[in-house]
Design an enzyme around this catalytic site. Structure first.
Site, PDB file in Angstrom:
ATOM      1  N   GLU A  31      35.532  28.651  34.552  1.00 22.78           N
ATOM      2  CA  GLU A  31      34.146  28.718  35.004  1.00 22.78           C
ATOM      3  C   GLU A  31      33.262  27.746  34.210  1.00 22.78           C
ATOM      4  O   GLU A  31      32.356  27.116  34.755  1.00 22.78           O
ATOM      5  CB  GLU A  31      33.629  30.156  34.866  1.00 22.78           C
ATOM      6  CG  GLU A  31      32.414  30.452  35.711  1.00 22.78           C
ATOM      7  CD  GLU A  31      32.202  31.962  35.893  1.00 22.78           C
ATOM      8  OE1 GLU A  31      33.141  32.654  36.309  1.00 22.78           O
ATOM      9  OE2 GLU A  31      31.096  32.435  35.606  1.00 22.78           O
ATOM     10  N   GLU A  47      33.916  24.466  35.598  1.00 22.59           N
ATOM     11  CA  GLU A  47      33.278  24.385  36.910  1.00 22.59           C
ATOM     12  C   GLU A  47      31.788  24.107  36.758  1.00 22.59           C
ATOM     13  O   GLU A  47      31.220  23.265  37.470  1.00 22.59           O
ATOM     14  CB  GLU A  47      33.505  25.701  37.675  1.00 22.59           C
ATOM     15  CG  GLU A  47      33.015  25.653  39.105  1.00 22.59           C
ATOM     16  CD  GLU A  47      33.120  27.009  39.813  1.00 22.59           C
ATOM     17  OE1 GLU A  47      33.585  27.991  39.190  1.00 22.59           O
ATOM     18  OE2 GLU A  47      32.710  27.078  40.982  1.00 22.59           O
ATOM     19  N   CYS A  74      32.354  37.601  38.328  1.00 24.93           N
ATOM     20  CA  CYS A  74      33.293  38.576  37.732  1.00 24.93           C
ATOM     21  C   CYS A  74      33.136  39.967  38.279  1.00 24.93           C
ATOM     22  O   CYS A  74      34.027  40.787  38.158  1.00 24.93           O
ATOM     23  CB  CYS A  74      33.075  38.667  36.229  1.00 24.93           C
ATOM     24  SG  CYS A  74      33.136  37.099  35.413  1.00 24.93           S
ATOM     25  N   SER A 134      30.329  31.035  41.546  1.00 25.82           N
ATOM     26  CA  SER A 134      31.506  30.370  41.009  1.00 25.82           C
ATOM     27  C   SER A 134      32.699  30.732  41.885  1.00 25.82           C
ATOM     28  O   SER A 134      32.807  31.856  42.366  1.00 25.82           O
ATOM     29  CB  SER A 134      31.752  30.851  39.579  1.00 25.82           C
ATOM     30  OG  SER A 134      33.085  30.576  39.217  1.00 25.82           O
ATOM     31  N   LYS A 190      36.317  47.351  41.771  1.00 29.43           N
ATOM     32  CA  LYS A 190      37.582  46.642  41.550  1.00 29.43           C
ATOM     33  C   LYS A 190      38.682  47.156  42.474  1.00 29.43           C
ATOM     34  O   LYS A 190      39.623  46.443  42.786  1.00 29.43           O
ATOM     35  CB  LYS A 190      38.030  46.809  40.093  1.00 29.43           C
ATOM     36  CG  LYS A 190      37.142  46.106  39.082  1.00 29.43           C
ATOM     37  CD  LYS A 190      37.479  44.638  38.952  1.00 29.43           C
ATOM     38  CE  LYS A 190      36.491  43.941  38.021  1.00 29.43           C
ATOM     39  NZ  LYS A 190      36.528  42.484  38.182  1.00 29.43           N
ATOM     40  N   GLU A 236      38.096  45.250  45.481  1.00 29.96           N
ATOM     41  CA  GLU A 236      38.431  43.848  45.235  1.00 29.96           C
ATOM     42  C   GLU A 236      39.945  43.618  45.314  1.00 29.96           C
ATOM     43  O   GLU A 236      40.407  42.660  45.940  1.00 29.96           O
ATOM     44  CB  GLU A 236      37.913  43.422  43.856  1.00 29.96           C
ATOM     45  CG  GLU A 236      38.117  41.942  43.555  1.00 29.96           C
ATOM     46  CD  GLU A 236      37.755  41.585  42.127  1.00 29.96           C
ATOM     47  OE1 GLU A 236      38.007  42.393  41.208  1.00 29.96           O
ATOM     48  OE2 GLU A 236      37.209  40.480  41.903  1.00 29.96           O
ATOM     49  N   GLU A 250      41.899  38.168  50.438  1.00 31.70           N
ATOM     50  CA  GLU A 250      41.965  36.898  49.690  1.00 31.70           C
ATOM     51  C   GLU A 250      42.805  37.026  48.420  1.00 31.70           C
ATOM     52  O   GLU A 250      43.167  36.022  47.811  1.00 31.70           O
ATOM     53  CB  GLU A 250      40.544  36.452  49.264  1.00 31.70           C
ATOM     54  CG  GLU A 250      39.564  36.199  50.396  1.00 31.70           C
ATOM     55  CD  GLU A 250      38.776  37.453  50.777  1.00 31.70           C
ATOM     56  OE1 GLU A 250      39.115  38.550  50.269  1.00 31.70           O
ATOM     57  OE2 GLU A 250      37.835  37.343  51.590  1.00 31.70           O
ATOM     58  N   CYS A 303      29.497  46.025  32.622  1.00 35.72           N
ATOM     59  CA  CYS A 303      30.683  46.856  32.871  1.00 35.72           C
ATOM     60  C   CYS A 303      30.697  48.108  32.006  1.00 35.72           C
ATOM     61  O   CYS A 303      31.289  49.112  32.374  1.00 35.72           O
ATOM     62  CB  CYS A 303      31.949  46.056  32.604  1.00 35.72           C
ATOM     63  SG  CYS A 303      31.992  44.515  33.515  1.00 35.72           S
TER      64      CYS A 303
END
Lengths: 596, 154
Positions: free
Chosen positions: A284, A287, A310, A330, A369, A372, A377, A526
């Site tokens: 990142e 990037e 994230c 990102s 999560k 996710e 993907e 988190c």
């Protein structure tokens, strides 16, 4: 709050509090606990459950302590016979509309309604058991959250959470009177509405009406299957939260004990999401520098500010609410998903294990999560990269199920490979942490010198202010980065999606300009995630944050680019940041979803 | 421009786009279309920058803001205690037999929906029913049937 002090008596003890203080808070000052259900420190006052009623001497009616401000000369009784009897009836009435088969409930043992029923000696059903007479529904459509209306007492904490803290309002109060229910739009399944799966509603539900979908049995099955190699990764915030489920006070760092416990549970390899957090910083950070170069040198159109990726709750929020800004995210996968993709490729190769026999489990402070890991993907390895996601709470339960005396465990180190991490990885668990970790590395890549903050602690991006900003002036660049000489890198950090919403509106409107923005879906980052131990409040989150930063300071390495295993994986496998292989395994894309 | 958007434009011109204009917007749509569809609520949410769940919550709170399709004529029989004591059950039975539907249902020709409602403030002249916006007090089963028959001929 006003400076004007109000004098009153609570249970005959005089107390003086600022004007505007509620009876509840004044009583707290004298260490009298008044029971509450709909009240929550993080939320506005609703005053609908009535369990906090107190007697005001001379007044005909009982008052809701959470909603009524003190007045001069007030005399309050928090524990009179009248009060106790009223509270008992209120609890009985709530229970008559609540499916109270507690042994079948996931929240058994950690339920505010159950605790109150016990405290007030509710041992007979005085009122008709209405819960069983109603056609209630249990919505299991979401991979993250189960919504069980039969256990709902309509305190509306979830509704206020989703609106006030998260700015989403996927849940609202529908119908009225005895038909009142907490509902999505047209009662559509949770999976189909704007829900970001953040799980903040779960953290604040006083009963078992909103819980995470558990995958504990699936994980036990994998652990008991001799043909499976089960790897586990633990997110940064789990190590400072898990203790709360297992007997510790908030803020206890239990990293070593947690690793020991995971080994005792039978995981074949106990590894660290912090490793891929460090890797995320490499990808990142590169990037960001690439995007800055494109913007400043090549004058190419490029989406700035870049935004972190994230937090899967934040990602889904952006897909629903600001699809116009998806290019700003990102392309880096979250550390969980980077880990998953590498576990079934790099790790499998190095350890000589067929990836089809690897079961990849992650322990997360997060319910999003779970969603996710199920995204289409996230199958870069040719398999589902992360098979099962457990919350901090679920891991706590597994440790209890296994009969492990957690507090007496010795410490163990993480296994290798993919177990090595730095302090920069661990601070991913606190709001501002990704930003801080990225700055520590990016500044050093560009200038060859450490970031100019004492002891590497970039304090301006820390703390719990909803939106924070900082400017880092880049000076003394290495020759290849000379285009950044003198640039003032402007960054912003937001936590809690309601804050993110304000910030994104400003970015959309063009009223602010930044280079880099970190957003975490949950209040506090988190460490306050939807999968963390219940209860939560500002004090608990502050203690967890202190623990995160203490963990960072205790690490021998505190910059992601110094992680030796990160060096190794680039040398042996990935090549360099943003390489072709990195793109295949560690980067992703996003899709616009319906806002309405 | 769909008709719901035309309705919303009228309402917002008059009352603005603050949350306080939500009720007039919902009422205006129900007046025109008899109920709030999925798409109508989405259009309202977009107009007022609210979540669809919030608009749905508001709509379902009010008995008179329907979220399911209704017939051309919506009959609402008062079910509160005064009307109950003066014979609302007989009125409902007569209506059910005449229309061949039960409370909560709509006739096949989409002409009538039969609903109950809470107190309409006509306790002194119960039992009472509404047909759309028209009040019919002091009903008997026979009177109720005749009223419905007059609507059937409309």
């Amino acid at each position: 709050m006003s400076n004007y002090m109000v004098n009153l008596k609570i249970n005959n003890i005089p107390v003086s509090v600022p004007e505007g203080t509620t009876i509840l808070d004044a009583a707290k000052k004298l260490n009298f606990r008044i029971p509450t259900l709909c009240y929550h420190e993080d939320l506005s006052v609703a005053g609908n459950c009535r369990v906090c009623v107190v007697e005001q001497v001379g007044a005909r009616l009982l008052q809701a302590a959470c909603a009524v401000p003190v007045s001069e000369g007030m005399e309050i009784l928090t524990n009179s016979t009248k009060v106790r009897q009223a509270r008992k009836h209120i609890i009985e009435l709530l229970l008559s509309e609540h499916r109270a088969d507690c042994t079948e409930c996931y929240k058994n043992g950690n339920c505010e309604l159950q605790d109150l029923a016990h405290e007030y000696g509710v041992n007979q059903h005085l009122f008709i058991d209405l819960a069983r007479k109603r056609n209630y529904t249990i919505d299991r459509s979401s991979p993250s959250i189960i919504k069980d209306d039969s256990r709902c007492i309509r305190c509306q904490r979830c509704v206020r959470t989703c609106d006030e803290l998260q700015g989403v309002s996927a849940l609202a109060v529908a119908y009225k009177g005895d038909h009142q229910k907490i509902s999505t739009f047209f009662e559509h399944p949770m999976f189909e509405v704007v829900c970001t799966n953040c799980g903040q509603c779960i953290n604040r539900c006083p009963t078992g009406a909103l819980i995470e979908k558990t995958y504990i049995e699936e994980v036990w099955d994998a652990l008991n299957d001799p043909n499976k190699h089960v790897v586990v990764q633990t997110a940064p915030a789990v190590r400072i939260g898990l203790g709360e489920v297992l007997g510790y006070d908030p803020g206890e760092r239990v990293t070593g004990k947690m690793v020991t416990a995971l080994k005792l549970l039978g995981f074949d390899s106990v590894l660290d999401t912090d490793f891929t957090a460090d890797l995320t910083i490499m990808e990142e950070g590169t990037e960001l520098l690439t995007r800055l170069k494109k913007a400043l040198v090549d004058k190419e159109p490029v989406a700035l500010p870049m935004m972190t990726s994230c937090s899967p709750g934040w990602i889904k929020f952006q897909e629903h609410l600001f699809p116009n800004l998806l290019d700003n995210l990102s392309t880096c996968k979250s550390p969980q998903q980077m880990f998953g993709a590498l576990a079934k490729t790099y790790y499998a190769q190095k350890r000589g294990i067929d990836p089809k026999n690897i079961v990849s489990v992650s322990i997360m402070p997060c319910t999003a999560k779970k969603f996710e890991a199920n995204r289409p993907e996230m199958r870069a390895s040719g398999y589902q990269d992360v098979d099962y996601v457990l919350t901090t709470r679920e891991l706590g339960l597994m440790i209890k199920q296994a009969g492990i005396d957690f507090m007496k465990l010795p410490d163990s180190p993480y296994d290798s490979i993919m177990g090595e991490s730095t302090g920069a990885g661990v601070i991913f668990g606190a709001t501002g942490g990704v930003m801080e970790a990225a700055l520590r590395t990016a500044y050093e890549i560009v200038t060859g010198r450490e970031v100019p903050f004492r002891n590497l602690n970039i304090t301006p991006v820390r703390g719990f202010e909803g939106i924070r900003e900082a400017t880092v002036k880049i000076e003394g660049c290495l020759p290849e980065w000379s285009f950044l000489e003198g640039v003032e890198l402007k960054v912003a950090v937001a936590h809690g999606l309601a804050n993110a919403k304000k910030l994104m509106q400003a970015v959309s409107d063009g009223t602010v300009s930044y280079h880099f923005i970190e957003v975490m879906a949950c209040p506090g980052g988190c460490l306050g995630g939807g999968g963390q131990p219940i209860p939560t409040n500002l004090e608990i989150r502050s203690k967890r944050a202190e623990a995160i930063y203490a963990e960072d300071e205790s690490m021998p390495l505190r910059k992601s680019h110094e992680n030796p295993e990160v060096h190794m994986i680039y040398q042996e496998f990935l090549g360099k940041p943003l390489s072709h292989k990195s793109h295949d395994l560690l980067h992703t894309h996003y899709k616009a979803r319906k806002r309405y | 421009m769909t008709d719901v958007q035309a309705i919303l434009e009228k309402v917002t011109t008059k009352y603005g786009k603050q949350r306080s204009a939500l009720m007039p917007a919902l009422q205006a749509i129900v007046k025109e279309k008899n109920y709030l569809s999925d798409e109508d609520i989405v259009a309202v949410a977009k107009t007022f920058d609210l979540s669809t769940a919030e608009v749905y919550g508001t709509a379902t709170f009010y008995t008179f803001l329907d979220t399911v399709p209704r017939g051309k004529y919506v009959i609402r029989v008062c079910k509160t205690i005064s009307c109950h004591m003066s014979g609302k059950d007989e009125i409902i039975e007569a209506l059910q037999n005449t229309l061949k539907i039960k409370v909560g249902e709509t006739t096949v020709d989409k002409k009538f929906s039969l609903l109950t409602a809470n107190c309409m403030g006509w306790c002194h002249k119960g039992p009472v029913m509404l047909v759309n916006d028209d009040v019919y007090p002091e009903l008997t089963p026979q009177k109720a049937i005749e009223i419905i028959q007059s609507y059937q001929q409309k």
